[in-house]
Design a protein around this motif. Structure first.
Motif, PDB file in Angstrom:
ATOM      1  N   UNK A  86       0.831  -1.202   0.000  1.00  0.00           N
ATOM      2  CA  UNK A  86       0.000   0.000   0.000  1.00  0.00           C
ATOM      3  C   UNK A  86       0.866   1.253   0.000  1.00  0.00           C
ATOM      4  N   UNK A  87       1.949   1.228   0.806  1.00  0.00           N
ATOM      5  CA  UNK A  87       2.834   2.387   0.841  1.00  0.00           C
ATOM      6  C   UNK A  87       3.498   2.598  -0.510  1.00  0.00           C
ATOM      7  N   UNK A  88       3.916   1.491  -1.121  1.00  0.00           N
ATOM      8  CA  UNK A  88       4.586   1.610  -2.401  1.00  0.00           C
ATOM      9  C   UNK A  88       3.624   2.180  -3.445  1.00  0.00           C
ATOM     10  N   UNK A  89       2.376   1.742  -3.444  1.00  0.00           N
ATOM     11  CA  UNK A  89       1.386   2.252  -4.388  1.00  0.00           C
ATOM     12  C   UNK A  89       1.149   3.735  -4.171  1.00  0.00           C
ATOM     13  N   UNK A  90       1.017   4.135  -2.884  1.00  0.00           N
ATOM     14  CA  UNK A  90       0.775   5.539  -2.578  1.00  0.00           C
ATOM     15  C   UNK A  90       1.941   6.402  -3.023  1.00  0.00           C
ATOM     16  N   UNK A  91       3.161   5.862  -2.910  1.00  0.00           N
ATOM     17  CA  UNK A  91       4.335   6.646  -3.258  1.00  0.00           C
ATOM     18  C   UNK A  91       4.500   6.785  -4.762  1.00  0.00           C
ATOM     19  N   UNK A  92       4.088   5.768  -5.510  1.00  0.00           N
ATOM     20  CA  UNK A  92       4.337   5.796  -6.946  1.00  0.00           C
ATOM     21  C   UNK A  92       3.175   6.368  -7.748  1.00  0.00           C
ATOM     22  N   UNK A  93       1.977   6.450  -7.196  1.00  0.00           N
ATOM     23  CA  UNK A  93       0.825   6.952  -7.950  1.00  0.00           C
ATOM     24  C   UNK A  93       1.055   8.366  -8.497  1.00  0.00           C
ATOM     25  N   UNK A  94       1.565   9.322  -7.694  1.00  0.00           N
ATOM     26  CA  UNK A  94       1.814  10.654  -8.256  1.00  0.00           C
ATOM     27  C   UNK A  94       2.848  10.635  -9.378  1.00  0.00           C
ATOM     28  N   UNK A  95       3.841   9.769  -9.248  1.00  0.00           N
ATOM     29  CA  UNK A  95       4.866   9.674 -10.285  1.00  0.00           C
ATOM     30  C   UNK A  95       4.247   9.169 -11.590  1.00  0.00           C
ATOM     31  N   UNK A  96       3.409   8.124 -11.488  1.00  0.00           N
ATOM     32  CA  UNK A  96       2.750   7.586 -12.677  1.00  0.00           C
ATOM     33  C   UNK A  96       1.821   8.618 -13.308  1.00  0.00           C
ATOM     34  N   UNK A  97       1.114   9.358 -12.468  1.00  0.00           N
ATOM     35  CA  UNK A  97       0.213  10.389 -12.969  1.00  0.00           C
ATOM     36  C   UNK A  97       1.010  11.463 -13.723  1.00  0.00           C
TER      37      UNK A  97
ATOM     38  N   UNK B 265      16.403  28.547 -29.581  1.00  0.00           N
ATOM     39  CA  UNK B 265      15.306  27.586 -29.760  1.00  0.00           C
ATOM     40  C   UNK B 265      15.533  26.358 -28.882  1.00  0.00           C
ATOM     41  N   UNK B 266      16.789  25.931 -28.766  1.00  0.00           N
ATOM     42  CA  UNK B 266      17.096  24.819 -27.866  1.00  0.00           C
ATOM     43  C   UNK B 266      16.814  25.153 -26.416  1.00  0.00           C
ATOM     44  N   UNK B 267      17.056  26.392 -26.023  1.00  0.00           N
ATOM     45  CA  UNK B 267      16.739  26.818 -24.655  1.00  0.00           C
ATOM     46  C   UNK B 267      15.238  26.751 -24.402  1.00  0.00           C
ATOM     47  N   UNK B 268      14.443  27.140 -25.413  1.00  0.00           N
ATOM     48  CA  UNK B 268      12.982  27.024 -25.308  1.00  0.00           C
ATOM     49  C   UNK B 268      12.578  25.559 -25.162  1.00  0.00           C
ATOM     50  N   UNK B 269      13.183  24.688 -25.971  1.00  0.00           N
ATOM     51  CA  UNK B 269      12.870  23.252 -25.894  1.00  0.00           C
ATOM     52  C   UNK B 269      13.187  22.697 -24.509  1.00  0.00           C
ATOM     53  N   UNK B 270      14.319  23.089 -23.951  1.00  0.00           N
ATOM     54  CA  UNK B 270      14.712  22.627 -22.621  1.00  0.00           C
ATOM     55  C   UNK B 270      13.709  23.084 -21.571  1.00  0.00           C
ATOM     56  N   UNK B 271      13.272  24.339 -21.667  1.00  0.00           N
ATOM     57  CA  UNK B 271      12.291  24.861 -20.713  1.00  0.00           C
ATOM     58  C   UNK B 271      10.947  24.152 -20.865  1.00  0.00           C
ATOM     59  N   UNK B 272      10.534  23.874 -22.100  1.00  0.00           N
ATOM     60  CA  UNK B 272       9.281  23.148 -22.322  1.00  0.00           C
ATOM     61  C   UNK B 272       9.351  21.739 -21.743  1.00  0.00           C
ATOM     62  N   UNK B 273      10.484  21.062 -21.929  1.00  0.00           N
ATOM     63  CA  UNK B 273      10.637  19.716 -21.369  1.00  0.00           C
ATOM     64  C   UNK B 273      10.425  19.743 -19.860  1.00  0.00           C
ATOM     65  N   UNK B 274      11.016  20.727 -19.207  1.00  0.00           N
ATOM     66  CA  UNK B 274      10.858  20.840 -17.757  1.00  0.00           C
ATOM     67  C   UNK B 274       9.408  21.156 -17.393  1.00  0.00           C
ATOM     68  N   UNK B 275       8.803  22.066 -18.145  1.00  0.00           N
ATOM     69  CA  UNK B 275       7.419  22.456 -17.845  1.00  0.00           C
ATOM     70  C   UNK B 275       6.473  21.277 -17.982  1.00  0.00           C
ATOM     71  N   UNK B 276       6.583  20.515 -19.067  1.00  0.00           N
ATOM     72  CA  UNK B 276       5.691  19.368 -19.264  1.00  0.00           C
ATOM     73  C   UNK B 276       5.901  18.307 -18.187  1.00  0.00           C
ATOM     74  N   UNK B 277       7.127  18.156 -17.745  1.00  0.00           N
ATOM     75  CA  UNK B 277       7.415  17.158 -16.724  1.00  0.00           C
ATOM     76  C   UNK B 277       6.787  17.511 -15.390  1.00  0.00           C
ATOM     77  N   UNK B 278       6.607  18.828 -15.150  1.00  0.00           N
ATOM     78  CA  UNK B 278       6.166  19.249 -13.811  1.00  0.00           C
ATOM     79  C   UNK B 278       4.793  19.918 -13.792  1.00  0.00           C
TER      80      UNK B 278
END
Length: 418
Positions: free
Chosen positions: A3-14, A402-415
């Motif tokens: 149960x703890x493992x599921x609770x810990x990983x659910x936000x990551x999966x989401x 443009x690469x700097x924009x791509x890097x920022x977008x990658x971070x934004x989508x991840x978070x």
């Protein structure tokens, strides 16, 4: 324990599933659940669940079947749009990225100038500014003050507050360590190595700042929107003021311990000797050639090179040299031959070692591919039996930005779902 493992990983999966859906939507227009399932390998219930959450948060819009994404956006917080059933059954729900829901910033702290921009969640630049440094030895604190001032101006131009920006990407012409410091000589970029560039925009802006070498970001940009789309084995040779290489092999950016692609080894290469690059060398040799023509030491007093700079050798730019060579000016043609022979020697070492499918020349004089590439290819073929396919950057001197924009977008989508 489970149960703890599921609770810990659910936000990551989401977060992982949300990022996957956002990336697909960012690359397309209106997409059905079926489109998203095919692109992400997620189940139908998961796709609908993720899209509902993204809609509630304002990052995604549900659109009317057959309508354009911009015209059929469902306002944040409103009930889902649904269409009446037809003979074929209920139409599939359609989703589109709400590209204006947030912004990212791009900053290129170049050797001779600074470029900054704001872009939406599709990476479309909505505000941009470029300024030359007052001289090449401007200290890092002043460079960063200018960066903060330009970003403030761009926010005003776009009519948005700083809170709208989700992340910033920053390109620097030096290797960058994991702790955000540039490995830069004081003689080249005074004061930069001492600063944690991840906090460079504070106190005015508290955005996450993703800092990387400009050549690394250039290869990301070329694979995203430039000459290397769909190519997994590519080297981008930045050739503005100093030579540097962005390396992607097997579809992965090669960083090594942080300095992969640095070309200080050119000190040891016969006929090269340092990292001086196409833009700077064309300017310097072009100025010398112009002065010699004016002094009568060369034939061709009415040359295109002299005409373009107005008879002032100190005003010669790399773009003027390229244009003069395009017109057949003998002095400019000679400069291009010398510069590209030297650049080909550097490229021959890189291409022999890494065996890329594609070598992209980027960051040099704008719009110069038609003049430089034929000479570059001929010189490289003379030095190297296994010659990669050559291309001029489709992004010009915007590759690192443009690469700097791509890097920022990658971070934004991840978070976005944090």
């Amino acid at each position: 324990m489970s149960a703890k493992r599921t609770a810990a990983t659910a936000p990551v999966l989401r977060r992982i599933t949300g990022e996957a859906v956002l990336r697909v939507l960012a690359a397309g227009d209106q997409l059905t659940a079926g489109d998203l399932i095919a692109a992400t390998d997620l189940s139908r219930p998961t796709v609908h669940s993720v899209c509902d959450e993204l809609i509630d948060r304002g990052w995604v819009m549900e659109t009317e079947p057959g309508a354009t994404a911009s015209a059929a956006a469902r306002p944040h917080g409103h009930p889902h749009v649904s269409a009446a059933p037809n003979a074929g059954g209920r139409p599939s729900r359609r989703y589109a990225l709400n590209a204006g829901a947030g912004l990212v910033a791009g900053i290129d702290l170049g050797a001779t100038k600074i470029s900054c921009c704001l872009a939406d969640l599709r990476g479309k630049i909505i505000a941009e500014a470029t300024e030359p440094w007052r001289d090449e030895h401007v200290g890092a604190p002043e460079r960063l003050r200018i960066a903060r001032r330009i970003m403030q101006d761009l926010l005003g131009e776009a009519g948005v507050g700083a809170g709208k920006v989700l992340a910033a990407g920053m390109a620097v012409p030096a290797p960058v360590t994991d702790d955000g410091h540039a490995v830069a000589l004081e003689s080249y970029l005074p004061g930069l190595a001492a600063l944690d560039l991840r906090t460079a925009l504070e106190p005015e802006f508290t955005w996450p700042v993703l800092v990387d070498n400009d050549a690394n970001l250039a290869v990301l940009a070329e694979r995203w929107r430039g000459a290397a789309q769909g190519v997994d084995n590519v080297v981008v040779l930045l050739a503005g003021e100093r030579l540097g290489a962005g390396i992607c092999l097997g579809g992965r950016l090669v960083r090594g311990a942080g300095a992969a692609g640095e070309m200080r080894f050119l000190d040891l290469v016969e006929g090269v000797g340092n990292t001086d690059a196409v833009g700077g060398m064309c300017r310097e040799l072009g100025a010398i050639a112009t002065a010699e023509i004016i002094a009568g030491d060369r034939p061709g007093r009415a040359s295109a090179l002299v005409e373009l700079c107005g008879g002032k050798p100190g005003d010669v730019t790399a773009e003027m040299v390229v244009e003069a060579a395009r017109r057949g000016d003998p002095a400019a043609v000679e400069v291009v031959e010398v510069v590209m022979e030297r650049t080909a020697r550097a490229a021959a070492v890189v291409s022999t070692l890494l065996d890329p499918e594609l070598l992209v020349l980027a960051g040099g004089p704008a719009g110069a591919g038609d003049v430089l590439l034929p000479v570059f290819g001929r010189q490289l073929g003379r030095l190297n039996s296994a010659q990669p396919r050559l291309a001029a950057s489709a992004l010009g001197d915007h590759a690192a930005l443009v690469g700097a924009v791509r890097s920022a977008l990658d971070h934004a989508f991840e978070h976005l779902l944090d």
